[in-house]
Motif scaffolding. Structure first.
Motif, PDB file in Angstrom:
ATOM      1  N   TYR A   1     -23.019  -5.890 -30.351  1.00 36.99           N
ATOM      2  CA  TYR A   1     -21.953  -6.730 -30.900  1.00 36.99           C
ATOM      3  C   TYR A   1     -22.256  -7.337 -32.264  1.00 36.99           C
TER       4      TYR A   1
ATOM      5  N   ALA B   1     -17.929  -2.007 -27.407  1.00 38.77           N
ATOM      6  CA  ALA B   1     -18.071  -2.656 -28.718  1.00 38.77           C
ATOM      7  C   ALA B   1     -17.277  -1.897 -29.786  1.00 38.77           C
TER       8      ALA B   1
ATOM      9  N   PHE C   1     -18.550 -15.227 -30.526  1.00 46.89           N
ATOM     10  CA  PHE C   1     -18.463 -14.911 -29.107  1.00 46.89           C
ATOM     11  C   PHE C   1     -18.742 -16.202 -28.337  1.00 46.89           C
TER      12      PHE C   1
ATOM     13  N   VAL D   1     -19.772  -6.396 -34.926  1.00 47.41           N
ATOM     14  CA  VAL D   1     -18.351  -6.573 -34.620  1.00 47.41           C
ATOM     15  C   VAL D   1     -17.799  -7.727 -35.446  1.00 47.41           C
TER      16      VAL D   1
ATOM     17  N   LYS E   1     -22.952 -16.472 -33.796  1.00 45.77           N
ATOM     18  CA  LYS E   1     -22.328 -15.352 -33.091  1.00 45.77           C
ATOM     19  C   LYS E   1     -22.261 -15.643 -31.583  1.00 45.77           C
TER      20      LYS E   1
ATOM     21  N   GLN F   1     -21.594   0.006 -22.882  1.00 47.23           N
ATOM     22  CA  GLN F   1     -21.449  -1.245 -23.622  1.00 47.23           C
ATOM     23  C   GLN F   1     -21.196  -0.967 -25.100  1.00 47.23           C
TER      24      GLN F   1
ATOM     25  N   THR G   1     -20.937  -7.418 -19.026  1.00 51.79           N
ATOM     26  CA  THR G   1     -21.140  -6.590 -20.213  1.00 51.79           C
ATOM     27  C   THR G   1     -22.579  -6.249 -20.537  1.00 51.79           C
TER      28      THR G   1
END
Length: 161
Positions: A67, A22, A77, A70, A128, A18, A11
């Motif tokens: 990200y 996302a 993550f 997100v 994260k 990318q 990724t």
């Protein structure tokens, strides 16, 4: 009980593709018929040669920017290492036909980033980016995930044992 998650790999380009992935993740999470609990990236998190420190701007360009937004309130993550996360051959050593590539080991910076102040802290208090070690387990309800570093050509004999 169901364990809903998103699995990604290869990724860390920092390119438009990318960002599109996302945005697709955001769309999936916002659907009312899903309960995504986490995202797992299965390696090659930072192309092309990993990071050179926990302050490396690639964490911003290739993770935080795509990200960071997100499901910011609570979606962690969890990451595994890929071959590009170690770095590639950076010079030749030896003379003549017996030259060999030397390789770097940038993997430690991705592990260290988990506890670095540069990592995003979610409002829930979770981080994260989560890669507490090269090998670790994570359980979500009835699902157990075993994250292992399979870069055997980069591991020492002690690490493999």
């Amino acid at each position: 009980m169901v364990c809903e998650c998103i699995l990604l790999g290869d990724t860390g380009s920092g390119e438009t593709a990318q960002d599109l992935v996302a945005e697709s993740i955001v769309e999936l999470i916002e659907r009312r018929d899903t309960d995504i609990q986490f995202v797992m990236i299965v390696g090659d998190n930072i192309y092309e040669n990993g990071c050179e420190s926990v302050q490396d701007s690639q964490f911003d360009d290739k993770f935080k920017k795509p990200y960071g937004h997100v499901a910011f309130d609570n979606l962690p993550f969890f990451l595994a290492l890929g071959n590009h996360d170690y770095g590639q051959a950076d010079k030749k050593v030896g003379g003549g036909s017996d030259q060999e590539d030397t390789v770097s080991d940038n993997s430690k910076y991705q592990v260290d980033y988990t506890t670095a102040r540069e990592n995003l802290t979610l409002p829930s208090g979770k981080k994260k980016w989560n890669m507490p070690a090269k090998w670790y387990t994570k359980s979500f309800g009835p699902c157990d995930f075993f994250i292992i570093d399979t870069n055997m050509d980069r591991l020492t004999e002690t690490e493999i044992k």
